[in-house]
Design a protein around this motif. Structure first.
Motif, PDB file in Angstrom:
ATOM      1  N   MET A 403     -37.738  11.401  31.868  1.00 42.21           N
ATOM      2  CA  MET A 403     -38.077  11.728  33.395  1.00 42.21           C
ATOM      3  C   MET A 403     -36.656  12.495  33.760  1.00 42.21           C
ATOM      4  N   ILE A 404     -35.446  11.716  33.164  1.00 47.81           N
ATOM      5  CA  ILE A 404     -34.183  12.142  33.725  1.00 47.81           C
ATOM      6  C   ILE A 404     -33.976  13.887  33.170  1.00 47.81           C
ATOM      7  N   GLN A 405     -34.449  13.845  31.803  1.00 49.42           N
ATOM      8  CA  GLN A 405     -34.280  15.192  31.316  1.00 49.42           C
ATOM      9  C   GLN A 405     -35.434  15.919  31.470  1.00 49.42           C
ATOM     10  N   GLN A 406     -36.286  15.777  32.548  1.00 45.86           N
ATOM     11  CA  GLN A 406     -37.595  16.575  32.854  1.00 45.86           C
ATOM     12  C   GLN A 406     -37.997  17.039  31.445  1.00 45.86           C
ATOM     13  N   GLN A 407     -38.357  16.093  30.575  1.00 46.43           N
ATOM     14  CA  GLN A 407     -39.283  16.255  29.469  1.00 46.43           C
ATOM     15  C   GLN A 407     -40.286  15.347  29.374  1.00 46.43           C
ATOM     16  N   GLU A 408     -41.489  15.842  28.344  1.00 44.03           N
ATOM     17  CA  GLU A 408     -42.330  14.900  28.219  1.00 44.03           C
ATOM     18  C   GLU A 408     -41.916  13.797  27.084  1.00 44.03           C
ATOM     19  N   MET A 409     -42.241  12.681  27.245  1.00 37.06           N
ATOM     20  CA  MET A 409     -41.742  11.580  26.379  1.00 37.06           C
ATOM     21  C   MET A 409     -42.471  11.796  24.966  1.00 37.06           C
TER      22      MET A 409
END
Length: 491
Positions: A403-409
């Motif tokens: 979420m912090i990196q705005q990426q899909e887990m």
């Protein structure tokens, strides 16, 4: 005629304001609900009646819906609405609607229209409405909101803050009244309504205290069943006859027959089975195997599957500091394990147990050092041969980083493969592996190759419940499936 004539002089290049269509558009935008009719070419161009100024008792449900459709054409009908009407200590009138929410909705953008004495001011009420109520739609009309000031001044204005508090309290009171008086309608609207309530709880402590007792969650429990609820009878007026009213006392369900419960009710109902532990699921489809395992052993699971629940669960943990929230695919409760099936020692020279041999068999077959093989015996005939588990803390940490990196887990490489030692296939697989004869060239026998294939197939099948395969993974799975079926048909 009696009245005032106002003459407007247009600047050069502004002739569009002479066009009847443009004039009608301006009237509809700013003066549509003024209490006097406005005519163009002899025709009334505005509605000149403001529903929010009327008494709620004089309006029908259809009146509210018609007004909503007029304000927001081509939108789905709202879930419910709230009529604001107060004249002390400030004047506020309006109608607020709860629309059906979508996961991609911008919850930071206001859709509420602000009026002053039925004259349109703006469709941006971010300074007047509490932040968590911005997704609401409708109208707010007040003469006590200063209009000739900056937005930053509005945020600090005492009257504006009091109006915002009044609106939040009115919304909370209306939701509590709906929950008390019409639980069936409340539950039917919860899928969308719940996002408002949870978002408000995260952003406003006063609102959280107001709605904490009406926060509900879908549950796997069959509340009100005969085995869970006693038969209720009341005596009739005749005095000698009794009528069954059990059905009337049963909890309400949604359109699919699902039951809902508060967290306090869940904890009280399960304190003897697993005190201060809440089992929850976030995806009914992908976690179906885990859900069936829990339900098969009588363990109740809550569904926390809305897009806001990822942020809401930590808030619940702060409020219930003694309670541990565990996702169904994170760890297995002791209730699910068959402790009576102890792993006996099968090799006295090395003191290896059957579990040790199963663990070594899978470790060698799948050859992934970061996968923790965990042999355990599960209860129930329908329990699967293997399950992939993601430890709660590690998974949450990875979700936070994504979420912090705005990426899909990404699916974590460090996970647990729980192998069900009580499953007949695993027992047969161990026997097949132990029958392996090393060939003269040092290679394994056909039985050993088959055991390796099956181990990988068991692992991938368990993995499919957690994530989809990429192109290479799916290709390998299909090829292995075909090879495995070919070998089995040759035997």
């Amino acid at each position: 005629t009696v009245g005032t004539t106002i003459t407007l002089t247009l600047m050069e290049g502004e002739e569009e304001y002479l066009e009847p269509a443009r004039i009608r558009q301006l009237i509809k935008t700013y003066c549509d609900f003024m209490p006097v009719p406005i005519k163009i070419d002899g025709e009334v161009a505005n509605k000149h009646e403001a529903p929010w100024k009327k008494s709620p008792s004089s309006l029908t449900d259809e009146d509210y819906l018609e007004f909503y459709r007029y304000l927001y054409p081509f939108q789905e009908d709202p879930l419910l609405w709230i009529h604001l009407n107060t004249d002390y200590p400030f004047v506020v009138n309006g109608i607020l609607y709860f629309p059906k929410l979508k996961p991609d909705i911008d919850i930071t953008k206001s859709s509420i229209k602000l009026y002053c004495n039925q004259v349109f001011v703006t469709d941006n009420c971010e300074e007047v409405v509490p932040r968590f109520l911005l997704p609401l739609r409708g109208v707010i009309d007040s003469t006590d909101i200063p209009l000739n000031v900056s937005r930053s001044f509005l945020q600090g204005d005492r009257t504006v803050r009091r109006i915002a508090d009044y609106i939040a309290k009115k919304v909370g009171d209306s939701l509590k009244a709906l929950y008390r008086d019409d639980p069936a309608k409340y539950i039917a609207s919860w899928q969308d309504l719940g996002n408002f309530v949870k978002f408000g709880s995260l952003n406003d402590d006063k609102f959280k205290d107001q709605v904490k007792d009406i926060l509900i969650f879908r549950t796997t429990a069959k509340l009100g069943d005969a085995e869970e609820a006693p038969k209720v009878e009341v005596q009739t007026d005749e005095g000698d006859a009794w009528s069954d009213v059990s059905d009337a006392a049963k909890p309400a369900t949604d359109a699919k027959g699902n039951f809902y419960t508060t967290l306090a009710e869940y904890l009280e109902r399960n304190k003897d089975k697993h005190e201060n532990r809440v089992f929850y699921a976030t995806d009914e489809v992908s976690q179906a195997t885990y859900l069936e395992l829990f339900k098969g052993q009588g363990l109740e699971v809550l569904f926390m599957d809305s897009f806001i629940d990822t942020h809401f669960i930590p808030s619940l943990e702060r409020d219930y500091s003694d309670v541990k929230f565990v996702r169904v695919d994170a760890d297995l409760d002791d209730t699910l394990l068959d402790k009576d099936k102890q792993s006996e020692i099968v090799d006295p020279t090395t003191n290896k147990t059957r579990d040790d041999e199963i663990k070594e068999m899978f470790e060698k077959a799948i050859n992934k050092p970061r996968v923790n093989i965990k042999p355990q015996a599960l209860k129930g005939e329908g329990a699967p041969p293997a399950m992939v588990l993601l430890p709660e803390d590690a998974r949450r940490m990875q979700e936070t980083m994504a979420m912090i990196q705005q990426q899909e887990m990404q699916f974590p490489e460090d996970h647990v493969l729980m192998v069900n030692t009580a499953h007949p296939m695993i027992q047969n697989l161990l026997g097949l592996s132990q029958s392996t004869i090393i060939g003269a060239d040092g290679g394994s026998s056909p039985a050993g190759d088959l055991a390796t294939l099956i181990c990988n197939q068991v692992y991938d099948t368990a993995l499919m419940a957690q994530k989809g395969f990429d192109a290479d993974g799916m290709k390998a799975f299909v090829e292995r499936s075909n090879t495995l079926l070919t070998k089995l048909t040759e035997r």
